[in-house]
Design a protein around this motif. Structure first.
Motif, PDB file in Angstrom:
ATOM      1  N   ALA A   1       0.828  -1.207   0.000  1.00  0.00           N
ATOM      2  CA  ALA A   1       0.000   0.000   0.000  1.00  0.00           C
ATOM      3  C   ALA A   1       0.862   1.256   0.000  1.00  0.00           C
ATOM      4  O   ALA A   1       0.573   2.225  -0.719  1.00  0.00           O
ATOM      5  CB  ALA A   1      -0.920  -0.005   1.229  1.00  0.00           C
TER       6      ALA A   1
ATOM      7  N   ASN B   1       1.152   4.230  -2.963  1.00  0.00           N
ATOM      8  CA  ASN B   1       1.021   5.667  -2.719  1.00  0.00           C
ATOM      9  C   ASN B   1       2.176   6.441  -3.336  1.00  0.00           C
ATOM     10  O   ASN B   1       1.987   7.538  -3.875  1.00  0.00           O
ATOM     11  CB  ASN B   1       0.964   5.941  -1.210  1.00  0.00           C
ATOM     12  CG  ASN B   1      -0.402   5.678  -0.636  1.00  0.00           C
ATOM     13  OD1 ASN B   1      -1.304   5.249  -1.351  1.00  0.00           O
ATOM     14  ND2 ASN B   1      -0.572   5.913   0.645  1.00  0.00           N
TER      15      ASN B   1
ATOM     16  N   GLU C   1      -7.359   3.571   0.410  1.00  0.00           N
ATOM     17  CA  GLU C   1      -6.779   2.250   0.657  1.00  0.00           C
ATOM     18  C   GLU C   1      -7.513   1.555   1.795  1.00  0.00           C
ATOM     19  O   GLU C   1      -7.789   0.355   1.745  1.00  0.00           O
ATOM     20  CB  GLU C   1      -5.296   2.394   0.998  1.00  0.00           C
ATOM     21  CG  GLU C   1      -4.567   1.084   1.188  1.00  0.00           C
ATOM     22  CD  GLU C   1      -4.227   0.402  -0.121  1.00  0.00           C
ATOM     23  OE1 GLU C   1      -3.886  -0.788  -0.091  1.00  0.00           O
ATOM     24  OE2 GLU C   1      -4.321   1.059  -1.176  1.00  0.00           O
TER      25      GLU C   1
ATOM     26  N   ARG D   1      -6.300   2.115  -7.258  1.00  0.00           N
ATOM     27  CA  ARG D   1      -7.229   1.305  -6.459  1.00  0.00           C
ATOM     28  C   ARG D   1      -7.979   0.276  -7.297  1.00  0.00           C
ATOM     29  O   ARG D   1      -8.216  -0.843  -6.844  1.00  0.00           O
ATOM     30  CB  ARG D   1      -8.262   2.201  -5.762  1.00  0.00           C
ATOM     31  CG  ARG D   1      -7.755   3.097  -4.698  1.00  0.00           C
ATOM     32  CD  ARG D   1      -6.983   2.424  -3.601  1.00  0.00           C
ATOM     33  NE  ARG D   1      -5.910   3.330  -3.196  1.00  0.00           N
ATOM     34  CZ  ARG D   1      -4.694   2.977  -2.898  1.00  0.00           C
ATOM     35  NH1 ARG D   1      -4.357   1.718  -2.930  1.00  0.00           N
ATOM     36  NH2 ARG D   1      -3.785   3.861  -2.575  1.00  0.00           N
TER      37      ARG D   1
ATOM     38  N   VAL E   1      -3.952  -2.212  -7.526  1.00  0.00           N
ATOM     39  CA  VAL E   1      -4.084  -2.959  -6.271  1.00  0.00           C
ATOM     40  C   VAL E   1      -4.683  -4.344  -6.504  1.00  0.00           C
ATOM     41  O   VAL E   1      -4.130  -5.352  -6.020  1.00  0.00           O
ATOM     42  CB  VAL E   1      -4.904  -2.152  -5.242  1.00  0.00           C
ATOM     43  CG1 VAL E   1      -5.234  -3.015  -4.028  1.00  0.00           C
ATOM     44  CG2 VAL E   1      -4.130  -0.914  -4.807  1.00  0.00           C
TER      45      VAL E   1
END
Length: 745
Positions: free
Chosen positions: A583, A587, A639, A712, A716
């Motif tokens: 995560a 970012n 997140e 996202r 992810v």
């Protein structure tokens, strides 16, 4: 505890609403200066700085100064020897000296020694076809007296300018000064705040109407947002009594509170409608035009469930954003510390609005919140409303997207990273600037004044580099000669005495950019070759160098604290070690793309006509840290929305891939709609005129848009698919620790 808050609010919603109404009115009244000095009257001036050599030099000059601020009239298009100027200038000189608080008035005709002395003093234009009239105020005037004197001098100089323009052919005039410039910037901050809100609030309301299918539900978060603006302004006013607040802080912090409050309101309202729909049929009485009539006890139960679930999510989000902003408190720069402290307080305001005001509004509305307005009956919008409804269906757009990603995860990862890498590439050439008048539009009178002063009266403008020495002017003469021989130096003024034992040499660099590499090289050369007495190299360029060096030195410490705290929070939520690491890496990728777009637009000048700005060749010094702190906090917010759902489904027994698909389906609409609202809020402030606000708005809008879409919804899920069950790995001791203290919601 949060459920109990919901029950209490349901019993006394009117009291909560009345309290918030009083607080909001008081906040707006105090901040706007209806009674006493307002927030915009208390904003501080000056460029961002840190403790160091440049600041010490400026402090020595300020302590030795025996004069106050000045106001100057530029007369362009007339030679000082023009006979038509003599009488008006003499009359104006006497008129200005009669103003209380004016210490001296200088113009080319009043300088002993004639035209040559006036030229040396910088009162005559470089081409000989212009002159300056400067009124200097007494030192030590209190603020009201100084403001009154500046206004009186400005009025008289503008009158002199009008007379000369009427009587002398070809003459044009401008009036300006440092105090006038700061007042213009502070006024522009206030105007941009109003402009941004007038754009952001209606557009956000439109999005919320589409999301909820009606005006009543959409209005709840918007009312909360208005109250949060009042609370944010009041909070900033309070901080202005504890520390100096730069003018740019107001919009940057307020827009964050506005975006968060709308996001949190969206979550709370959506969950409340979900809880109402889950009520047993016996809880609702007969239907009426306004929707089902829900018994008060049932409304209270739904509200308690809402504050216990969505309220916990809001608390977790607020803590995450606050941790990110608290990293700014670890920098020495006062402006960053002020933004960090004020930002944390505004996050607290948004949290309180979401946990108290919005639930109170929902308690009053009751069963009417189940009403779907006329928007929901528009055929073309039904599929949109289905995708963004209160309870997402088991299958939908986001689940289909996740399965497509899972079929080719390597291709998705490679494609997204390539796009983001290309977007981030311009950030490698980032240049920092500390602008003054350049913050304003090119046609603003205050900016035109300083641009004209720098172009036509170069030795009268503020020198980008100054050397303060504990020596006599004669002793500093060799240093002045040394400085004149440096590459990139255009002119050097003779050493001037400052106080009893100090002197100063002013160095004017080539070009008009005090942040250029050539100007920074001059500072480095002067600091490398010291004379036999104590010196301080200061000025705008030296201050920028010290500020940039301090950011580089202190950023690792602040980053380590923020990253460490965020890692702990994500571990407590997921029980995994790899997910927090991934995560944090995601970012970095999204923020890198944001910086690249920022540099490409504002430093390279792409889109100047579209966005209404003129590039200054760099990015304002405070922007990188603000974007990192705010963008990191918002990215972690989304997140959390996604990982919380995936981790919950994983604990319920689903496999990794199935949990990712279902988690994205359930959280995708929240992430997308929340991000869309935040992007619109930040985009509204791009319509303002102040350059630093435009840069912040564009950078954060891009960061949120990239994070909520490419990262996202694509990157992810793809990386979680590739890692498989390794996503949830943690060493044995950490697994046992998470079993005892892990966060389950």
């Amino acid at each position: 505890m949060l459920a109990a808050v919901g029950h209490r609010i349901a019993r006394r919603p009117v009291l909560v609403l009345a309290t918030w109404l009083l607080l909001a009115v008081a906040g707006f009244t105090a901040a706007l200066g209806v009674v006493g000095p307002g927030l915009f009257d208390r904003l501080a001036a000056g460029e961002p700085s840190v403790a160091g050599e440049a600041t010490r030099g400026q402090d020595l000059l300020a302590a030795a100064s025996t004069t106050g601020p000045s106001v100057t009239l530029i007369v362009d298009g007339a030679a000082p020897g023009d006979p038509a100027l003599a009488a008006p200038l003499e009359a104006a000189r006497a008129d200005l000296l009669a103003v209380d608080g004016v210490a001296s008035v200088t113009d080319p005709l009043s300088v002993p020694g004639g035209p040559d002395s006036a030229q040396a003093a910088g009162l005559v234009a470089a081409d000989g076809e212009g002159l300056l009239v400067t009124a200097v105020l007494d030192d030590g005037l209190d603020e009201p007296a100084q403001d009154e004197a500046v206004a009186a001098v400005q009025e008289r100089l503008e009158g002199l300018g009008s007379t000369l323009e009427a009587d002398v052919p070809g003459v044009s005039t401008l009036v300006g000064g440092g105090t006038i410039l700061f007042e213009a910037v502070a006024h522009q901050v206030e105007q941009d705040l109003v402009t941004g809100e007038l754009i952001a609030l209606p557009v956000s309301l439109l999005v919320m109407v589409l999301v909820f299918g009606g005006l009543a539900a959409a209005g709840m978060p918007m009312l909360g947002a208005v109250a949060s603006i009042g609370g944010a302004l009041a909070s900033l006013l309070g901080f202005s009594y504890l520390t100096d607040l730069d003018a740019s802080v107001v919009n940057v912090v307020t827009v964050l509170g506005l975006g968060l409050c709308i996001d949190y309101g969206l979550l709370v309202v959506s969950r409340f409608r979900e809880e109402l729909r889950a009520l047993p049929a016996s809880s609702a009485g007969r239907h009426r035009a306004g929707g089902p009539r829900v018994a008060p006890d049932a409304v209270a139960a739904a509200l308690a469930a809402t504050t216990a679930t969505a309220g916990r999510t809001v608390v977790f989000s607020a803590v995450t954003v606050a941790i990110s902003l608290s990293g700014l408190l670890l920098f020495e720069a006062e402006i960053l510390r002020a933004v960090g402290a004020a930002g944390v307080s505004v996050v607290l305001v948004a949290l309180l609005v979401a946990l108290t005001l919005v639930p109170a509004l929902l308690a009053v509305a009751g069963g009417s919140m189940l009403r779907r307005g006329v928007v929901s009956r528009v055929p073309g919008l039904r599929r949109v409303l289905a995708a963004f409804g209160d309870v997402p269906p088991p299958e939908g757009f986001f689940s289909r997207l996740a399965r497509r990603v899972q079929r080719r995860p390597w291709l998705v990862v490679a494609g997204v990273l390539t796009v983001l890498g290309l977007a981030a590439a311009p950030a490698l050439d980032i240049e920092l600037r500390s602008s003054g008048a350049q913050l304003l539009p090119v046609d603003a009178p205050e900016r035109v004044f300083f641009d004209t002063l720098a172009a036509e009266f170069p030795t009268a403008s503020i020198p980008p580099v100054q050397v303060v020495g504990r020596a006599s002017p004669e002793a500093m003469a060799p240093l002045a000669e040394q400085a004149a021989g440096l590459d990139g130096v255009r002119a050097v003024s003779p050493p001037q005495p400052v106080g009893q034992d100090l002197a100063v040499v002013s160095v004017f660099t080539a070009g008009t950019d005090p942040g250029s590499d050539a100007a920074k090289a001059v500072v480095a050369a002067l600091r490398d070759e010291r004379p036999g007495y104590e010196t301080w190299v200061t000025g705008q360029t030296a201050t920028l160098v010290d500020f940039s060096d301090a950011l580089v030195d202190q950023a690792p410490r602040a980053g380590a604290v923020v990253v460490g705290a965020t890692f702990v929070l994500l571990f407590l939520m997921t029980g995994s070690v790899l997910i927090p690491v991934k995560a944090l890496a995601m970012n970095v990728v999204s923020l890198g793309a944001s910086f690249g777009v920022l540099v490409w637009v504002f430093q390279d000048g792409n889109g100047e006509d579209l966005l209404g700005f003129t590039s200054v060749g760099g990015i304002e010094t405070v922007i990188p840290m603000l974007v990192l702190a705010f963008g990191f906090g918002l990215a972690m917010d989304y997140e959390v929305f996604l990982l919380a759902r995936v981790a919950e489904l994983r604990r319920s027994g689903l496999g990794n891939d199935a949990a990712v698909v279902a988690g994205l389906q359930r959280s995708g609409r929240i992430i997308t709609s929340a991000a869309l609202v935040v992007v619109l809020v930040f985009s509204g402030f791009v319509a303002g005129e102040l350059l630093v606000i435009k840069q912040t708005g564009v950078a954060l809008a891009v960061a949120v848009a990239v994070d909520a879409t490419l990262v996202r919804c694509l990157l992810v899920p793809a990386t979680m698919t590739l890692l498989g069950e390794w996503n949830w790995w943690a060493p044995g001791p950490l697994r046992r620790l998470h079993a005892r203290i892990g966060v389950r919601h």
